[in-house]
Design a protein around this motif. Structure first.
Motif, PDB file in Angstrom:
ATOM      1  N   HIS A  49      11.587  29.239  40.789  1.00 13.17           N
ATOM      2  CA  HIS A  49      13.045  29.320  40.821  1.00 13.17           C
ATOM      3  C   HIS A  49      13.382  30.602  41.576  1.00 13.17           C
ATOM      4  O   HIS A  49      13.029  31.696  41.137  1.00 13.17           O
ATOM      5  N   VAL A  50      14.071  30.465  42.695  1.00  7.28           N
ATOM      6  CA  VAL A  50      14.383  31.598  43.564  1.00  7.28           C
ATOM      7  C   VAL A  50      15.888  31.808  43.563  1.00  7.28           C
ATOM      8  O   VAL A  50      16.648  30.881  43.849  1.00  7.28           O
ATOM      9  N   SER A  51      16.333  33.032  43.234  1.00  6.50           N
ATOM     10  CA  SER A  51      17.748  33.386  43.273  1.00  6.50           C
ATOM     11  C   SER A  51      17.961  34.365  44.416  1.00  6.50           C
ATOM     12  O   SER A  51      17.339  35.421  44.461  1.00  6.50           O
ATOM     13  N   LYS A  52      18.847  33.987  45.319  1.00  9.11           N
ATOM     14  CA  LYS A  52      19.129  34.829  46.478  1.00  9.11           C
ATOM     15  C   LYS A  52      20.647  34.927  46.612  1.00  9.11           C
ATOM     16  O   LYS A  52      21.277  34.032  47.158  1.00  9.11           O
ATOM     17  N   GLY A  53      21.240  35.984  46.070  1.00 13.86           N
ATOM     18  CA  GLY A  53      22.699  36.091  46.070  1.00 13.86           C
ATOM     19  C   GLY A  53      23.278  35.025  45.159  1.00 13.86           C
ATOM     20  O   GLY A  53      22.883  34.903  44.002  1.00 13.86           O
ATOM     21  N   ILE A  54      24.206  34.219  45.678  1.00  7.45           N
ATOM     22  CA  ILE A  54      24.770  33.133  44.881  1.00  7.45           C
ATOM     23  C   ILE A  54      23.958  31.853  45.034  1.00  7.45           C
ATOM     24  O   ILE A  54      24.186  30.882  44.337  1.00  7.45           O
TER      25      ILE A  54
END
Length: 134
Positions: free
Chosen positions: A54-59
């Motif tokens: 699971h990758v979160s990049k900004g929004i």
């Protein structure tokens, strides 16, 4: 394990073009924006085929399944063969709808907003916040 079967997560995320530089991928791991089974992972974690990250990049939020190990950065057409983007469609649509939100624009030269204008602006902004939380 052979050296070709070992690959760090930061290098993998950089090579499949999720991050522009390897340093950004490393920083994302250290900040807890890369997760495996709900657990934060270190930049030195060795990637295995079949892992789901699971990758979160900004929004932006992505779910990526590893289908192959890519040891160096390649062009976008080649990279597609080394991972599957399994992000649910609801999350993808939610991310895209953020860009279609109404924006406030005032005519140039109209001066500062009056007290009534300011209240209308505040009401409009609070309505958008309520919609985005739903």
């Amino acid at each position: 394990m052979d050296e070709k079967e070992k690959l760090r997560i930061d290098k993998y995320l950089w090579s499949i073009r999720l991050f522009k530089t390897r340093t950004l991928a490393t920083d994302a791991c250290k900040a807890g924006r890369i997760k495996l089974n709900g657990q934060n992972i270190k930049p030195s974690y060795e990637v295995k085929i079949g892992d789901v990250f699971h990758v979160s990049k900004g929004i932006e939020r992505k779910q990526v399944r590893v289908t192959g190990l890519l040891h160096s950065r390649a062009d976008a057409k080649t990279v597609i063969n080394f991972y599957d983007d399994i992000t649910p469609e609801e999350e993808t649509l939610g991310y895209k709808s953020m860009f279609h939100a109404p924006t406030l624009k005032r005519d140039r030269g109209t001066g500062r907003p009056t007290k009534k204008d300011r209240r209308e602006i505040d009401d409009l902004i609070s309505d958008e916040d309520v919609k985005s939380q739903e």
